[in-house]
Write a protein that holds these residues in place. Structure first.
Motif, PDB file in Angstrom:
ATOM      1  N   LEU A  58      17.299  -4.363  -4.688  1.00  0.00           N
ATOM      2  CA  LEU A  58      16.780  -4.884  -5.954  1.00  0.00           C
ATOM      3  C   LEU A  58      15.641  -5.875  -5.733  1.00  0.00           C
ATOM      4  CD1 LEU A  58      20.228  -5.453  -7.668  1.00  0.00           C
ATOM      5  CD2 LEU A  58      18.475  -3.859  -8.467  1.00  0.00           C
ATOM      6  N   TRP A  59      15.734  -6.663  -4.683  1.00  0.00           N
ATOM      7  CA  TRP A  59      14.723  -7.694  -4.420  1.00  0.00           C
ATOM      8  C   TRP A  59      13.352  -7.092  -4.128  1.00  0.00           C
ATOM      9  CZ3 TRP A  59      13.568 -12.866  -4.123  1.00  0.00           C
ATOM     10  CH2 TRP A  59      12.476 -13.211  -3.327  1.00  0.00           C
ATOM     11  N   ILE A  60      13.306  -6.056  -3.302  1.00  0.00           N
ATOM     12  CA  ILE A  60      12.023  -5.557  -2.786  1.00  0.00           C
ATOM     13  C   ILE A  60      11.094  -5.103  -3.914  1.00  0.00           C
ATOM     14  CG2 ILE A  60      10.941  -3.773  -1.361  1.00  0.00           C
ATOM     15  CD1 ILE A  60      13.440  -4.050   0.487  1.00  0.00           C
ATOM     16  N   PRO A  61      11.491  -4.160  -4.773  1.00  0.00           N
ATOM     17  CA  PRO A  61      10.573  -3.812  -5.875  1.00  0.00           C
ATOM     18  C   PRO A  61      10.478  -4.916  -6.913  1.00  0.00           C
ATOM     19  CG  PRO A  61      12.628  -2.599  -6.097  1.00  0.00           C
ATOM     20  CD  PRO A  61      12.689  -3.302  -4.773  1.00  0.00           C
ATOM     21  N   GLY A  62      11.571  -5.659  -7.158  1.00  0.00           N
ATOM     22  CA  GLY A  62      11.542  -6.706  -8.168  1.00  0.00           C
ATOM     23  C   GLY A  62      10.535  -7.793  -7.845  1.00  0.00           C
ATOM     24  N   TYR A  63      10.604  -8.335  -6.644  1.00  0.00           N
ATOM     25  CA  TYR A  63       9.710  -9.429  -6.248  1.00  0.00           C
ATOM     26  C   TYR A  63       8.280  -8.946  -6.060  1.00  0.00           C
ATOM     27  CZ  TYR A  63       7.415 -12.599  -2.952  1.00  0.00           C
ATOM     28  OH  TYR A  63       6.510 -13.398  -2.312  1.00  0.00           O
ATOM     29  N   ASN A  64       8.095  -7.858  -5.333  1.00  0.00           N
ATOM     30  CA  ASN A  64       6.748  -7.388  -5.036  1.00  0.00           C
ATOM     31  C   ASN A  64       5.977  -6.987  -6.280  1.00  0.00           C
ATOM     32  OD1 ASN A  64       6.425  -7.421  -2.028  1.00  0.00           O
ATOM     33  ND2 ASN A  64       8.271  -6.184  -2.121  1.00  0.00           N
ATOM     34  N   VAL A  65       6.616  -6.261  -7.186  1.00  0.00           N
ATOM     35  CA  VAL A  65       5.923  -5.822  -8.389  1.00  0.00           C
ATOM     36  C   VAL A  65       5.706  -7.004  -9.345  1.00  0.00           C
ATOM     37  CG1 VAL A  65       6.041  -4.253 -10.363  1.00  0.00           C
ATOM     38  CG2 VAL A  65       6.806  -3.483  -8.127  1.00  0.00           C
ATOM     39  N   TYR A  66       6.617  -7.964  -9.350  1.00  0.00           N
ATOM     40  CA  TYR A  66       6.440  -9.164 -10.179  1.00  0.00           C
ATOM     41  C   TYR A  66       5.137  -9.875  -9.821  1.00  0.00           C
ATOM     42  CZ  TYR A  66       7.508 -13.563 -12.555  1.00  0.00           C
ATOM     43  OH  TYR A  66       7.448 -14.661 -13.376  1.00  0.00           O
ATOM     44  N   VAL A  67       4.897 -10.066  -8.543  1.00  0.00           N
ATOM     45  CA  VAL A  67       3.678 -10.762  -8.117  1.00  0.00           C
ATOM     46  C   VAL A  67       2.434  -9.981  -8.518  1.00  0.00           C
ATOM     47  CG1 VAL A  67       2.351 -11.536  -6.111  1.00  0.00           C
ATOM     48  CG2 VAL A  67       4.796 -11.999  -6.235  1.00  0.00           C
ATOM     49  N   VAL A  68       2.444  -8.666  -8.320  1.00  0.00           N
ATOM     50  CA  VAL A  68       1.276  -7.849  -8.640  1.00  0.00           C
ATOM     51  C   VAL A  68       0.980  -7.868 -10.139  1.00  0.00           C
ATOM     52  CG1 VAL A  68       0.377  -5.496  -8.651  1.00  0.00           C
ATOM     53  CG2 VAL A  68       1.523  -6.367  -6.616  1.00  0.00           C
ATOM     54  N   LYS A  69       2.017  -7.808 -10.967  1.00  0.00           N
ATOM     55  CA  LYS A  69       1.813  -7.684 -12.410  1.00  0.00           C
ATOM     56  C   LYS A  69       1.572  -9.008 -13.113  1.00  0.00           C
ATOM     57  CE  LYS A  69       4.200  -3.308 -13.133  1.00  0.00           C
ATOM     58  NZ  LYS A  69       5.309  -2.584 -13.788  1.00  0.00           N
ATOM     59  N   VAL A  70       2.038 -10.100 -12.550  1.00  0.00           N
ATOM     60  CA  VAL A  70       1.944 -11.389 -13.239  1.00  0.00           C
ATOM     61  C   VAL A  70       0.784 -12.244 -12.740  1.00  0.00           C
ATOM     62  CG1 VAL A  70       3.196 -13.544 -13.747  1.00  0.00           C
ATOM     63  CG2 VAL A  70       4.402 -11.369 -13.799  1.00  0.00           C
ATOM     64  N   PHE A  71       0.315 -12.005 -11.517  1.00  0.00           N
ATOM     65  CA  PHE A  71      -0.705 -12.864 -10.920  1.00  0.00           C
ATOM     66  C   PHE A  71      -1.940 -12.069 -10.521  1.00  0.00           C
ATOM     67  CE2 PHE A  71       3.359 -14.918 -10.086  1.00  0.00           C
ATOM     68  CZ  PHE A  71       3.111 -16.224 -10.483  1.00  0.00           C
ATOM     69  N   GLY A  72      -3.060 -12.778 -10.385  1.00  0.00           N
ATOM     70  CA  GLY A  72      -4.262 -12.248  -9.759  1.00  0.00           C
ATOM     71  C   GLY A  72      -4.280 -12.662  -8.305  1.00  0.00           C
TER      72      GLY A  72
ATOM     73  N   GLU B 245      20.724   0.087   0.938  1.00  0.00           N
ATOM     74  CA  GLU B 245      19.366  -0.298   0.558  1.00  0.00           C
ATOM     75  C   GLU B 245      18.460   0.922   0.446  1.00  0.00           C
ATOM     76  OE1 GLU B 245      15.749  -3.137   2.269  1.00  0.00           O
ATOM     77  OE2 GLU B 245      17.738  -3.200   3.207  1.00  0.00           O
ATOM     78  N   ALA B 246      18.589   1.860   1.389  1.00  0.00           N
ATOM     79  CA  ALA B 246      17.749   3.058   1.373  1.00  0.00           C
ATOM     80  C   ALA B 246      18.003   3.901   0.130  1.00  0.00           C
ATOM     81  CB  ALA B 246      18.001   3.888   2.629  1.00  0.00           C
ATOM     82  N   VAL B 247      19.264   4.045  -0.238  1.00  0.00           N
ATOM     83  CA  VAL B 247      19.611   4.832  -1.424  1.00  0.00           C
ATOM     84  C   VAL B 247      19.243   4.081  -2.705  1.00  0.00           C
ATOM     85  CG1 VAL B 247      21.518   5.852  -2.726  1.00  0.00           C
ATOM     86  CG2 VAL B 247      21.456   6.065  -0.233  1.00  0.00           C
ATOM     87  N   GLY B 248      19.440   2.757  -2.694  1.00  0.00           N
ATOM     88  CA  GLY B 248      19.265   1.980  -3.914  1.00  0.00           C
ATOM     89  C   GLY B 248      17.840   1.609  -4.247  1.00  0.00           C
ATOM     90  N   THR B 249      16.952   1.497  -3.256  1.00  0.00           N
ATOM     91  CA  THR B 249      15.601   1.009  -3.518  1.00  0.00           C
ATOM     92  C   THR B 249      14.791   1.918  -4.435  1.00  0.00           C
ATOM     93  OG1 THR B 249      15.608  -0.104  -1.366  1.00  0.00           O
ATOM     94  CG2 THR B 249      13.495   0.132  -2.463  1.00  0.00           C
ATOM     95  N   PRO B 250      14.789   3.261  -4.258  1.00  0.00           N
ATOM     96  CA  PRO B 250      14.055   4.098  -5.224  1.00  0.00           C
ATOM     97  C   PRO B 250      14.603   3.965  -6.644  1.00  0.00           C
ATOM     98  CG  PRO B 250      14.608   5.343  -3.252  1.00  0.00           C
ATOM     99  CD  PRO B 250      15.374   4.058  -3.172  1.00  0.00           C
ATOM    100  N   ILE B 251      15.923   3.845  -6.767  1.00  0.00           N
ATOM    101  CA  ILE B 251      16.526   3.666  -8.096  1.00  0.00           C
ATOM    102  C   ILE B 251      16.103   2.335  -8.686  1.00  0.00           C
ATOM    103  CG2 ILE B 251      18.701   3.487  -9.365  1.00  0.00           C
ATOM    104  CD1 ILE B 251      19.973   5.209  -7.128  1.00  0.00           C
ATOM    105  N   ALA B 252      16.132   1.291  -7.849  1.00  0.00           N
ATOM    106  CA  ALA B 252      15.724  -0.030  -8.311  1.00  0.00           C
ATOM    107  C   ALA B 252      14.256  -0.039  -8.717  1.00  0.00           C
ATOM    108  CB  ALA B 252      15.984  -1.069  -7.221  1.00  0.00           C
ATOM    109  N   GLY B 253      13.409   0.690  -7.981  1.00  0.00           N
ATOM    110  CA  GLY B 253      11.995   0.760  -8.330  1.00  0.00           C
ATOM    111  C   GLY B 253      11.768   1.357  -9.707  1.00  0.00           C
ATOM    112  N   ARG B 254      12.514   2.408 -10.033  1.00  0.00           N
ATOM    113  CA  ARG B 254      12.407   2.994 -11.372  1.00  0.00           C
ATOM    114  C   ARG B 254      12.888   2.018 -12.440  1.00  0.00           C
ATOM    115  NH1 ARG B 254      12.180   8.621 -11.572  1.00  0.00           N
ATOM    116  NH2 ARG B 254      12.018   8.310 -13.840  1.00  0.00           N
ATOM    117  N   LEU B 255      13.965   1.289 -12.142  1.00  0.00           N
ATOM    118  CA  LEU B 255      14.485   0.315 -13.098  1.00  0.00           C
ATOM    119  C   LEU B 255      13.493  -0.815 -13.336  1.00  0.00           C
ATOM    120  CD1 LEU B 255      18.211   0.062 -11.958  1.00  0.00           C
ATOM    121  CD2 LEU B 255      17.323   1.191 -13.998  1.00  0.00           C
ATOM    122  N   VAL B 256      12.792  -1.224 -12.288  1.00  0.00           N
ATOM    123  CA  VAL B 256      11.779  -2.272 -12.437  1.00  0.00           C
ATOM    124  C   VAL B 256      10.668  -1.812 -13.372  1.00  0.00           C
ATOM    125  CG1 VAL B 256       9.902  -3.424 -11.187  1.00  0.00           C
ATOM    126  CG2 VAL B 256      12.221  -3.495 -10.289  1.00  0.00           C
ATOM    127  N   ASP B 257      10.212  -0.569 -13.226  1.00  0.00           N
ATOM    128  CA  ASP B 257       9.163  -0.053 -14.100  1.00  0.00           C
ATOM    129  C   ASP B 257       9.624   0.032 -15.554  1.00  0.00           C
ATOM    130  OD1 ASP B 257       7.246   0.207 -12.137  1.00  0.00           O
ATOM    131  OD2 ASP B 257       7.772   2.274 -11.655  1.00  0.00           O
TER     132      ASP B 257
END
Length: 410
Positions: free
Chosen positions: A322-336, A266-278
């Motif tokens: 994958l879940w952490i940036p995917g879910y968190n950024v989804y809420v910020v970008k799609v909702f107020g 998770e530690a290695v994958g989360t920064p990579i996943a964050g870039r993929l989410v963007d």
């Protein structure tokens, strides 16, 4: 021009300070939280409690999470996300201290409930805090980087905790982790500064925060369906995973090392996943997150062969990264009203997962150890379908950004 340059430089300096403060806080919090997560159910198992009784303890925490999450969302729209984030660290400290001083099921239930609430409160608090200081085009990357600090510490915490239990016992180990959590809260408070409000955010009433849980609009309804399937599926077995591994022949050191495997991934994958989410959008990350979790659940149901357990923990790490940036950024970008939406989804997750731990423990003990894992894998595959269909429809495929209203509309 000079004034503009100075203002921009000041904003960037404040952003760097707050991001750094969050990362440092996550290191301390990750150590304490991962030690608790890996060892708490094993501790109850050592005390003679059954998986069904452990499931009851987890179920109580879900009830409290459902009741209090909308309140926290409302508070985040009004009060300081920085202060609330700090308090969540002290909540972990108190949970660990309670477990260190009592073997009573009532006290242990309160300990787990306090820890569980700290997790539910910290996630929206930290995301609101970061959303106030980080440009949304880079939010996935920043979430990935700050979360990697958390998961890197989580990679150390379980193994360290297992070794400490073997040498000093559970009470001293829990107290040591409690001191770490307190230190993290104080450090975050010293390093961070108070950010402004999120652009476009509103202040709904407390009644509106609760209404949102039960009468969501269409977009929020599909998000509720997704997080409900995900959380109920995980909670059929994940809170009791330490006890499950104990029953399969692992000791505390082995359990800690297995949890560390998933945390390293998770530690290695989360920064990579964050870039993929963007770059690719949030729903793509969520699809692969759910599929990975389904595979992990299937592997854990297999016999005690070491390679199956290790492989399962690898896929757990992939899923969470994958879940952490995917879910968190989804809420910020799609909702107020980001804080309220985070908190309302957490409330829904709590409500729908209330019976899951007890059901998982009951199926495990009364039917077969295979049963809760098989049911979980089926539910996770259903969540995969929701992410690939309904959630994706509310997100622009290229960037995952929220659609802008037409000119002249509000």
């Amino acid at each position: 021009m000079a004034h503009i340059t100075l203002a921009m430089s000041g904003q960037q300096s404040e952003e760097r300070r707050n991001v750094a403060g969050t990362a440092v806080f996550n290191v301390f919090r990750g150590l304490a939280a991962s030690g608790f997560t890996a060892l708490f159910s094993a501790y109850m198992g050592r005390l003679g409690y059954s998986l069904e009784e452990i499931g009851i303890v987890v179920t109580l925490s879900n009830v409290l999470g459902a009741l209090f999450s909308p309140v926290v969302g409302h508070l985040l729209e009004i009060y300081s996300s920085r202060v609330i984030t700090t308090l969540t660290g002290f909540m972990i400290c108190a949970a660990l201290a309670a477990a260190a001083f009592s073997e009573s099921m009532v006290v242990l239930a309160l300990s787990y409930a306090l820890f569980h609430l700290s997790i539910y409160f910290a996630q929206p608090a930290r995301m609101v805090f970061l959303a106030k200081v980080v440009d949304r085009g880079r939010l996935g990357t920043v979430v990935g980087l700050t979360t990697s600090a958390f998961t890197a510490a989580r990679a150390v915490g379980p193994t360290l905790g297992g070794l400490m239990v073997a040498s000093y016992g559970y009470p001293k180990t829990f107290l040591a982790f409690a001191a770490v959590a307190a230190a993290g809260s104080l450090t975050f408070l010293a390093l961070s500064t108070e950010p402004g409000r999120i652009e476009g955010s509103g202040r709904a009433s407390l009644a509106e925060s609760f209404r949102r849980v039960f009468l969501p609009d269409r977009k929020l309804g599909f998000l509720y369906l997704f997080v409900s399937l995900d959380r109920a599926a995980w909670y059929l077995w994940y809170p009791m995973l330490g006890a499950h591994l104990l029953s399969r022949g692992y000791d505390e050191v082995g359990i800690g090392m297995l949890f560390s495997v998933s945390n390293v991934v998770e530690a290695v994958g989360t920064p990579i996943a964050g870039r993929l989410v963007d770059k690719l959008g949030c729903s793509v990350a969520l699809v692969f997150s759910e599929a990975s979790a389904a595979l992990a659940a299937a592997l854990l149901a297999l016999p005690v062969a070491r390679e199956f357990s290790v492989a399962a923990m690898l896929f757990i790490g992939i899923s969470l990264s994958l879940w952490i940036p995917g879910y968190n950024v989804y809420v910020v970008k799609v909702f107020g009203n980001v804080g309220e939406v985070f908190a309302s989804t957490n409330a829904v997750r709590s409500v729908t997962s209330i019976p899951a731990p007890y059901l998982g423990g009951f199926l495990y003990g009364s039917l077969s150890p295979l049963a809760p894992f098989a049911l979980s894998a089926s539910m996770l595959l259903a969540a995969t379908a929701v992410a690939s269909g309904s959630l994706r429809n509310f997100e622009l495929p290229e960037t995952g950004k929220r659609e802008r209203p037409a000119v002249g509309t509000r």
